[in-house]
Write a protein that holds these residues in place. Structure first.
Motif, short mmCIF file in Angstrom:
data_model
loop_
_atom_site.label_atom_id
_atom_site.label_comp_id
_atom_site.label_asym_id
_atom_site.label_seq_id
_atom_site.Cartn_x
_atom_site.Cartn_y
_atom_site.Cartn_z
N PHE A 87 -37.53 -26.39 61.73
CA PHE A 87 -37.35 -24.94 61.82
C PHE A 87 -37.73 -24.42 63.21
N LEU A 88 -38.85 -24.90 63.74
CA LEU A 88 -39.29 -24.39 65.05
C LEU A 88 -38.39 -24.88 66.19
N ARG A 89 -37.91 -26.11 66.08
CA ARG A 89 -36.98 -26.64 67.09
C ARG A 89 -35.73 -25.76 67.17
N GLU A 90 -35.23 -25.37 66.00
CA GLU A 90 -34.03 -24.53 65.99
C GLU A 90 -34.32 -23.15 66.57
N ARG A 91 -35.51 -22.62 66.27
CA ARG A 91 -35.87 -21.30 66.81
C ARG A 91 -35.98 -21.33 68.34
N VAL A 92 -36.60 -22.39 68.86
CA VAL A 92 -36.84 -22.48 70.30
C VAL A 92 -35.57 -22.92 71.04
N GLY A 93 -34.74 -23.74 70.37
CA GLY A 93 -33.51 -24.20 70.99
C GLY A 93 -33.65 -25.48 71.78
N THR A 94 -34.83 -26.10 71.73
CA THR A 94 -35.05 -27.39 72.39
C THR A 94 -36.16 -28.14 71.66
N GLY A 95 -36.16 -29.47 71.82
CA GLY A 95 -37.14 -30.28 71.10
C GLY A 95 -38.42 -30.53 71.87
N GLU A 96 -38.39 -30.28 73.18
CA GLU A 96 -39.57 -30.63 73.97
C GLU A 96 -39.63 -29.82 75.25
N ILE A 97 -40.82 -29.35 75.58
CA ILE A 97 -41.02 -28.65 76.85
C ILE A 97 -42.34 -29.11 77.48
N THR A 98 -42.45 -28.86 78.78
CA THR A 98 -43.75 -29.02 79.44
C THR A 98 -44.23 -27.63 79.78
N LYS A 99 -45.50 -27.38 79.49
CA LYS A 99 -45.99 -26.02 79.65
C LYS A 99 -47.26 -26.02 80.51
N GLU A 100 -47.28 -25.12 81.50
CA GLU A 100 -48.47 -24.94 82.34
C GLU A 100 -49.41 -23.96 81.64
N ILE A 101 -50.64 -24.36 81.42
CA ILE A 101 -51.61 -23.47 80.75
C ILE A 101 -52.94 -23.47 81.50
N ASN A 102 -53.76 -22.48 81.21
CA ASN A 102 -55.07 -22.39 81.86
C ASN A 102 -56.03 -23.45 81.31
N GLU A 103 -56.92 -23.91 82.20
CA GLU A 103 -57.98 -24.82 81.76
C GLU A 103 -58.74 -24.16 80.60
N GLY A 104 -59.08 -24.95 79.61
CA GLY A 104 -59.89 -24.43 78.51
C GLY A 104 -59.07 -23.75 77.42
N SER A 105 -57.75 -23.71 77.59
CA SER A 105 -56.91 -23.09 76.56
C SER A 105 -57.02 -23.87 75.25
N THR A 106 -57.02 -23.14 74.15
CA THR A 106 -57.02 -23.79 72.84
C THR A 106 -55.58 -23.88 72.33
N VAL A 107 -55.43 -24.60 71.24
CA VAL A 107 -54.13 -24.71 70.62
C VAL A 107 -53.62 -23.32 70.19
N ALA A 108 -54.54 -22.50 69.68
CA ALA A 108 -54.16 -21.15 69.26
C ALA A 108 -53.71 -20.31 70.46
N ASP A 109 -54.38 -20.48 71.60
CA ASP A 109 -53.98 -19.77 72.83
C ASP A 109 -52.55 -20.17 73.23
N LEU A 110 -52.29 -21.47 73.14
CA LEU A 110 -50.97 -21.96 73.50
C LEU A 110 -49.89 -21.36 72.59
N TRP A 111 -50.18 -21.29 71.31
CA TRP A 111 -49.20 -20.72 70.37
C TRP A 111 -48.93 -19.25 70.72
N ALA A 112 -50.00 -18.52 71.07
CA ALA A 112 -49.83 -17.10 71.43
C ALA A 112 -48.95 -16.97 72.68
N THR A 113 -49.15 -17.86 73.64
CA THR A 113 -48.33 -17.85 74.87
C THR A 113 -46.87 -18.17 74.56
N LEU A 114 -46.68 -19.17 73.71
CA LEU A 114 -45.31 -19.57 73.37
C LEU A 114 -44.56 -18.46 72.66
#
Lengths: 143, 81
Positions: B10-37
């Motif tokens: 479901f999420l792959r279809e929503r995003v339109g791709t299966g894999e990305i590389t993402k630049e994030i801040n040091e100390g980011s949590t998984v929840a922070d990453l989800w909020a950014t995405l």
């Protein structure tokens, strides 16, 4: 044997794998694609997995089953990609000295697969398609 | 730091791709990453289903602190079997 594959699953291969001289029972479970679901006419199920983690989770639940029941060997193979009506999407085989352990471990494995293994099914039905489970909440796996 | 994010089903279809590389801040949590995405991919914003989080092929809690090169997967409700 804990695998995620694209090809049809070979039941005989799993049974051969779990065959053991000290076993008095082999239980198997075969999950198949049904032609209807919640009033919809199902054409096929299309499975997707996070394969590396799915195989790891299958092995983890196999190890857990081995701790909880007196079983000899376990094999689980899950198919991904399109699975047509009547075809198996998952086969589990468990050998044990006695049938109770084999049945219970087999049941445990299929229930756990539905809770914590990263595999998803899209139902292709007459008039549309839907990712099963996306409409409702999800239970956290036991840790 | 950079992390790898894989999307399935479901999420792959929503995003339109299966894999990305993402630049994030040091100390980011998984929840922070989800909020950014959710900001990067507006189609993720309405996703209200309960997600599980996996880092390097293990389930983790949302407060898990990410490290360089981690492989992160947001796991929509599983439906194998």
């Amino acid at each position: 044997m804990f695998r995620v594959i694209r090809e049809p699953i070979d039941l005989k291969e799993l049974v051969t794998y779990v065959t053991d001289p000290s076993a008095g029972a082999i239980a198997t479970f075969i999950g198949t694609t049904r032609n209807n679901n919640e009033g919809r006419r199902v054409i096929a199920l299309d499975y997707e997995a996070y394969p590396e983690m799915a195989e790891k989770e299958l092995a983890r639940l196999g190890a857990e089953a081995k701790q909880r029941w007196n079983i000899q060997r376990m094999a689980i193979v899950h198919r991904i990609g399109p699975v047509q009506i009547t075809e198996p999407s998952v086969i589990i085989a468990v050998s044990a000295a006695h049938r109770d352990d084999a049945f219970q471990a087999c049941r445990f494995a299929i229930e756990e697969i539905k809770k914590s293994v990263p595999i998803w099914k899209k139902e292709v039905f007459e008039g549309g398609e839907v990712w099963i489970g996306t409409q409702s909440g999800q239970r956290l796996p036991r840790r | 730091m950079k992390v790898k994010v894989k999307f399935f089903a479901f999420l792959r279809e929503r995003v339109g791709t299966g894999e990305i590389t993402k630049e994030i801040n040091e100390g980011s949590t998984v929840a922070d990453l989800w909020a950014t995405l959710k900001k990067d991919y507006p189609k993720l914003a309405p996703v209200e289903m309960r997600l599980l989080y996996a880092v390097n092929r293990n389930y983790v809690n949302p407060d898990y602190a990410l490290k360089e090169s981690d492989e992160v997967v947001f796991v929509p409700p599983v439906s194998g079997g």
